[in-house]
Design a protein around this motif. Structure first.
Motif, short mmCIF file in Angstrom:
data_model
loop_
_atom_site.label_atom_id
_atom_site.label_comp_id
_atom_site.label_asym_id
_atom_site.label_seq_id
_atom_site.Cartn_x
_atom_site.Cartn_y
_atom_site.Cartn_z
N GLU A 174 -10.85 5.10 -2.38
CA GLU A 174 -9.92 4.02 -2.18
C GLU A 174 -9.00 4.66 -0.91
O GLU A 174 -9.11 5.94 -0.78
CB GLU A 174 -9.33 3.95 -3.45
CG GLU A 174 -8.55 5.33 -3.87
CD GLU A 174 -7.88 4.95 -5.20
OE1 GLU A 174 -7.77 3.95 -5.71
OE2 GLU A 174 -7.41 6.13 -5.73
N SER A 191 -4.69 3.48 0.01
CA SER A 191 -3.68 2.94 -0.43
C SER A 191 -2.59 2.72 0.53
O SER A 191 -2.30 3.53 1.23
CB SER A 191 -3.16 3.35 -1.71
OG SER A 191 -2.00 2.79 -2.18
N ASN A 199 -5.79 -5.74 -5.27
CA ASN A 199 -7.07 -4.94 -4.85
C ASN A 199 -7.99 -5.64 -3.81
O ASN A 199 -8.20 -6.71 -4.20
CB ASN A 199 -7.90 -4.44 -5.91
CG ASN A 199 -7.14 -3.49 -6.93
OD1 ASN A 199 -6.45 -2.60 -6.51
ND2 ASN A 199 -6.93 -4.11 -8.19
N ARG A 242 -4.15 -1.76 -2.30
CA ARG A 242 -5.46 -0.70 -2.65
C ARG A 242 -6.55 -1.39 -1.98
O ARG A 242 -6.95 -2.52 -2.44
CB ARG A 242 -5.58 -0.38 -4.31
CG ARG A 242 -6.61 0.43 -4.56
CD ARG A 242 -6.60 0.83 -6.02
NE ARG A 242 -7.74 1.50 -6.23
CZ ARG A 242 -8.91 0.81 -6.85
NH1 ARG A 242 -9.01 -0.35 -7.07
NH2 ARG A 242 -9.96 1.50 -7.09
N TRP A 293 -10.73 -0.50 -1.64
CA TRP A 293 -11.62 0.49 -2.24
C TRP A 293 -13.06 -0.05 -1.87
O TRP A 293 -13.31 -1.07 -1.65
CB TRP A 293 -11.48 0.43 -3.81
CG TRP A 293 -11.82 -0.74 -4.54
CD1 TRP A 293 -11.36 -1.75 -4.66
CD2 TRP A 293 -13.21 -0.93 -5.37
NE1 TRP A 293 -12.00 -2.87 -5.42
CE2 TRP A 293 -13.08 -2.15 -5.88
CE3 TRP A 293 -14.20 -0.21 -5.36
CZ2 TRP A 293 -13.98 -2.75 -6.59
CZ3 TRP A 293 -15.30 -0.62 -6.29
CH2 TRP A 293 -15.19 -1.97 -6.76
#
Length: 177
Positions: free
Chosen positions: A24, A26, A113, A150, A152
């Protein structure tokens, strides 16, 4: 841990196990690494609006063949179309001198996300230092997505041998295996 292993079969014979790693980056804690030098001229990244199943299959199969991507090969056209045309899914193609050289797919279905579902180059474009530059552009796009917190991806040991280093070079850190 057992769920993080995939066993691929070919003609009923077990071929290789893979270990899945989750990474990930951020917006809140990681800074975007500096841009790598553009490796070639006449490069563009174009979003596919209403991508066709045949073009998607070409990209998926051509990019994924060396890494044993199988999940979407057996899907019906209808099921695949329902996935790739969701409003929360985007597909972008990397073009070099007018020819497809790679692609990526983002899934925005679980805000805040963003998932990098697929990313890769067509094998003819390996060794040209495109991978790091391409991923840099993808991360930059994700970092500027409104509401993003985020970004990922998951990769596995069947992926390109440099994949983990390339992800880490662009600010991704492992968070699970």
């Amino acid at each position: 841990m057992a769920d993080n292993y995939k066993v691929y079969e070919n003609d009923g014979k077990k071929q290789r196990k893979s270990v899945i790693t989750y990474l990930e980056v951020s917006k809140l804690t990681d800074e975007q690494p500096s841009a790598p030098r553009l490796p070639l001229s006449d490069i563009s990244i174009v979003q596919c609006h209403n991508i066709t199943v045949s073009f998607y299959r070409y990209l998926y199969n051509t990019v994924g063949e060396p890494w044993m991507w199988k999940d979407r090969r057996s899907m019906s056209d209808e099921k695949l179309l329902s996935l790739i045309r969701k409003p929360c899914v985007g597909v972008w193609v990397l073009y070099v001198r007018g020819c497809p050289a790679g692609y990526f797919e983002l899934d925005f279905s679980a805000p805040p996300n963003v998932e990098l579902v697929y990313f890769g180059l067509i094998p003819d474009y390996f060794g040209l230092n495109l991978g790091t530059w391409f991923l840099h552009e993808i991360v930059k796009q994700a970092l500027t997505t409104p509401g993003f917190q985020r970004f990922w991806v998951h990769t596995c040991t069947l992926d390109h041998p440099k994949a983990m280093d390339v992800y880490k070079s662009q600010g991704f850190t492992p968070y699970g295996e």
